[in-house]
Design a protein around this motif. Sequence first.
Motif, PDB file in Angstrom:
ATOM      1  N   ARG A 136       0.836  -1.194   0.000  1.00 49.46           N
ATOM      2  CA  ARG A 136       0.000   0.000   0.000  1.00 49.46           C
ATOM      3  C   ARG A 136       0.874   1.248   0.000  1.00 49.46           C
ATOM      4  O   ARG A 136       2.059   1.199   0.324  1.00 49.46           O
ATOM      5  N   SER A 188      -3.812   3.921   0.973  1.00 45.65           N
ATOM      6  CA  SER A 188      -4.373   3.528  -0.318  1.00 45.65           C
ATOM      7  C   SER A 188      -4.975   2.134  -0.251  1.00 45.65           C
ATOM      8  O   SER A 188      -4.735   1.360   0.684  1.00 45.65           O
ATOM      9  N   GLU A 189      -5.717   1.790  -1.274  1.00 48.93           N
ATOM     10  CA  GLU A 189      -6.124   0.413  -1.491  1.00 48.93           C
ATOM     11  C   GLU A 189      -4.879  -0.398  -1.863  1.00 48.93           C
ATOM     12  O   GLU A 189      -3.858   0.170  -2.269  1.00 48.93           O
ATOM     13  N   SER A 245      -1.402   3.000  -8.330  1.00 46.16           N
ATOM     14  CA  SER A 245      -2.387   1.957  -8.066  1.00 46.16           C
ATOM     15  C   SER A 245      -1.941   0.569  -8.489  1.00 46.16           C
ATOM     16  O   SER A 245      -2.544  -0.431  -8.083  1.00 46.16           O
TER      17      SER A 245
END
Length: 401
Positions: A94, A103-104, A162
Amino acid sequence: MMRRTRRTTTSLTALAATGFLAGAACAQDINTTEPNGAAYDQTAAFEGQTRAPALEGDVALQQTVLAEGLEHPWGLTELPDGNWLVTERPGRMRMVAPDGTLSEPISGLPEVDARDQGGLHDVSVAEDFADTRRVWWTYAEPRGDGENATAVATGILSEDGSALEDVQRIWQQQPAWASTKHFGARIVHDGEGNIFVGLGERSDPEPRVYAQDPQSTLGKIVRIDAEDGSPAGAGIEGALPEIWSMGHRNIQGAAMGPDGQLWMNEHGPQGGDELNAIEAGLNYGWPEVTYGVDYSGAEMGVTEMEGTEQPVYYWDPSPAISGMAFYEGDMFADWQGDALIGGLRSGDIIRLNIEDGMVTGKARHATGIGRVREVEVASDGALMVITDEESGQLIRITPEG
């Protein structure tokens, strides 16, 4: 995410030079050796090798929890924009923003064997990350039939943070083993396009002996090309070409000193945690040489042997030392060049003052903070700590006020 702040006043511990290790199987970072050491009439090889004098002066600290709810975080590294990458052992990575926003999970990571001490481990970026966005990580790689071993992978972090793209596994530890312990596995960049990786010897009596086998990478430090994993070892006659040093038990912390000296620390068995100054081609002794004993209390080996290196410093009983960094920053003016080491069992930060390759003083700080898995120095000089818990935290530590 709301950040929680607490203030503590304590002191820290000091650290020093050259290397070897200790050991037997790791019983989850516990130690019951009596505080006076000398498990079976052991004595230090030289003055100052253990029980260094306490450093004077306490420092009032402020601890701010930036992120929480991390599941057994293990690796931590800062990005040039002030964000932090953190790994979680179950196989997640993360990003944590400076304001604590978590974050995801980042996509693109390979499968890990997350049993027991396995899973996703260290994470690292090079100085040119702003241009390349390249990331490296270590992990317990499943190899089938219950076997596994440490592996090193690299990939490119997407601009939005991401996903990891162009992921490649560039190196595998050999042989694989049906064990869930002692993977290592810290990463250190050498500044010349290579990385050092500190590796465990898989704990059990059968694989343990491979730490002395030059045709195995169990219980070794290897140096490999950071781009493709090709060997860049010490050129030891009769050894695999990536091997840099041998005779290690379970390396848990690693850092390059201010003078360019490579340091790594490792867990002993019951007693005998070690700090080593790593030199190319040397043998640090495990499992033939150790300052610890078996968990049964049985003698494990000798404390000195010709052809093996002594640890610069050892602990008995063991604090279960872990991640480490050397302090360079503006917030703690008196700590310049000191080594900072996480304590898992002791639940604190150990600071060691090192002069001429010897530990000359020690202090402990942030006592009770939790199982410190990694310590990093932020670009602004603050300390950043992750705690290895089911609901672990990323904690920022600054001087009070």
